[in-house]
Design a protein around this motif. Structure first.
Motif, PDB file in Angstrom:
ATOM      1  N   LYS A 108       0.897   7.243  -6.910  1.00  0.00           N
ATOM      2  CA  LYS A 108      -0.503   6.786  -7.241  1.00  0.00           C
ATOM      3  C   LYS A 108      -0.547   8.501  -8.358  1.00  0.00           C
ATOM      4  O   LYS A 108      -1.513   8.634  -8.698  1.00  0.00           O
ATOM      5  N   VAL A 143       2.988   1.963  -3.408  1.00  0.00           N
ATOM      6  CA  VAL A 143       0.979   2.395  -4.462  1.00  0.00           C
ATOM      7  C   VAL A 143       0.832   3.713  -4.268  1.00  0.00           C
ATOM      8  O   VAL A 143       0.975   4.325  -5.214  1.00  0.00           O
ATOM      9  N   ASN A 144       0.430   4.491  -2.489  1.00  0.00           N
ATOM     10  CA  ASN A 144       0.342   5.136  -2.612  1.00  0.00           C
ATOM     11  C   ASN A 144       2.487   5.973  -3.063  1.00  0.00           C
ATOM     12  O   ASN A 144       1.520   7.850  -3.452  1.00  0.00           O
ATOM     13  N   PRO A 199       0.923   5.295 -13.247  1.00  0.00           N
ATOM     14  CA  PRO A 199       2.271   4.257 -12.226  1.00  0.00           C
ATOM     15  C   PRO A 199       2.627   2.850 -12.758  1.00  0.00           C
ATOM     16  O   PRO A 199       3.372   2.820 -11.473  1.00  0.00           O
ATOM     17  N   LEU A 200       1.785   2.001 -13.034  1.00  0.00           N
ATOM     18  CA  LEU A 200       1.397   0.947 -12.582  1.00  0.00           C
ATOM     19  C   LEU A 200       3.956   0.021 -12.919  1.00  0.00           C
ATOM     20  O   LEU A 200       3.478  -0.888 -12.298  1.00  0.00           O
ATOM     21  N   THR A 256      -5.415   0.646  -6.835  1.00  0.00           N
ATOM     22  CA  THR A 256      -5.349   1.376  -8.352  1.00  0.00           C
ATOM     23  C   THR A 256      -6.079   1.613  -9.081  1.00  0.00           C
ATOM     24  O   THR A 256      -5.981   2.485  -9.872  1.00  0.00           O
ATOM     25  N   VAL A 285      -2.953  -4.026  -5.519  1.00  0.00           N
ATOM     26  CA  VAL A 285      -2.655  -3.358  -5.984  1.00  0.00           C
ATOM     27  C   VAL A 285      -3.829  -2.580  -7.433  1.00  0.00           C
ATOM     28  O   VAL A 285      -4.319  -1.248  -7.459  1.00  0.00           O
ATOM     29  N   SER A 286      -4.408  -3.844  -7.913  1.00  0.00           N
ATOM     30  CA  SER A 286      -6.016  -4.112  -8.645  1.00  0.00           C
ATOM     31  C   SER A 286      -6.662  -3.012  -7.861  1.00  0.00           C
ATOM     32  O   SER A 286      -6.959  -2.083  -7.949  1.00  0.00           O
ATOM     33  N   ILE A 305       5.544   0.982  -9.688  1.00  0.00           N
ATOM     34  CA  ILE A 305       4.629   0.617  -8.925  1.00  0.00           C
ATOM     35  C   ILE A 305       5.444  -1.050  -8.547  1.00  0.00           C
ATOM     36  O   ILE A 305       6.194  -1.913  -7.997  1.00  0.00           O
ATOM     37  N   THR A 315       0.644  -0.897   0.236  1.00  0.00           N
ATOM     38  CA  THR A 315      -0.319  -0.421   0.075  1.00  0.00           C
ATOM     39  C   THR A 315       0.486   1.203   0.089  1.00  0.00           C
ATOM     40  O   THR A 315       0.730   2.170  -0.775  1.00  0.00           O
TER      41      THR A 315
END
Length: 163
Positions: free
Chosen positions: A20, A16-17, A25-26, A52, A48-49, A29, A13
Motif C-alpha cells: 500500500k 494489498v496492505n 503498487p498494482l 486500493t 483489489v479495486s 499486488i 487484503t
C-alpha cells in the motif's frame, strides 16, 4: 465478491496492505496474487479495486494486457509454444497443432484433468534453438511434432510417480 472465501479475502487484503505504501503498487499486488493463486478472476480484481481505489477497468486492463497474468486457472504444466518468427518459420505451428491434437485443447485452454495448459508465446528468446517450447520454465530446443508424444508422456509419467 460473494464467491471469495473468507480466508482468500484475508490473504488478498494482506497482499494489498503489503504494497500500500508503494507509489505504483498494482503490478506488485497482481504479481503476488498470481503467484499465490495461479490466476486473477474478476472477483479478486473487484476486491483489489475496493481495497486500493483503483478502478476495476484499469485492473482488468493490466491483467489482460500482460501474458503473465491469467483470468482462469492454469494447468500444473504450462506448455508454451513459441510462435515468434524464427520458431514459426522452422515449424512451431506444427508443434502447436500436435500438442493441441494430443491434449484435445486449443491454445489458451487447460485439459479437463487440470494437468496441462497450452499457450502460444510470441518469443521466448531461444531463436538459435528454434523451434522451442517451454514447460514451466524448462526450455525444449529444436522441437518437432514427432517429439510431442514423448514430452507429454514425460510429464504424465511424473504425475504417476508422484501418486
Amino acid at each position: 465478491m460473494a464467491h471469495l472465501q473468507a480466508h482468500a479475502v484475508k490473504q488478498i487484503t494482506e497482499i494489498v496492505n503489503r504494497y500500500k505504501d508503494e507509489e505504483t503498487p498494482l503490478m506488485m499486488i497482481l504479481e503476488a496474487i498470481q503467484s499465490e493463486y495461479g490466476y486473477i478472476p474478476l472477483e479478486v480484481q473487484e476486491l483489489v479495486s475496493s481495497l486500493t481505489g483503483i478502478p476495476v477497468a484499469e485492473i482488468y486492463g493490466v491483467v489482460t494486457f500482460y501474458s503473465f497474468f491469467s483470468l482462469k486457472p492454469k494447468g500444473k504444466y504450462v506448455i508454451g509454444v513459441c510462435l515468434g518468427t524464427a520458431c514459426y518459420v522452422k515449424g512451431s505451428q506444427l508443434v502447436m497443432d500436435k500438442f493441441s491434437e494430443l491434449l484435445g485443447i486449443k491454445p489458451g485452454e487447460t485439459t479437463d484433468d487440470g494437468l496441462f495448459t497450452l499457450d502460444a508465446l510470441r518469443c521466448i528468446g531461444a531463436c538459435g534453438i528454434a523451434p522451442a517450447i517451454s514447460i514451466n520454465g524448462k526450455v525444449y530446443p529444436k522441437m518437432d511434432p514427432s517429439k510431442v508424444i514423448a514430452v507429454v508422456k514425460e510429464y504424465r509419467d511424473l504425475e504417476k510417480g508422484a501418486q
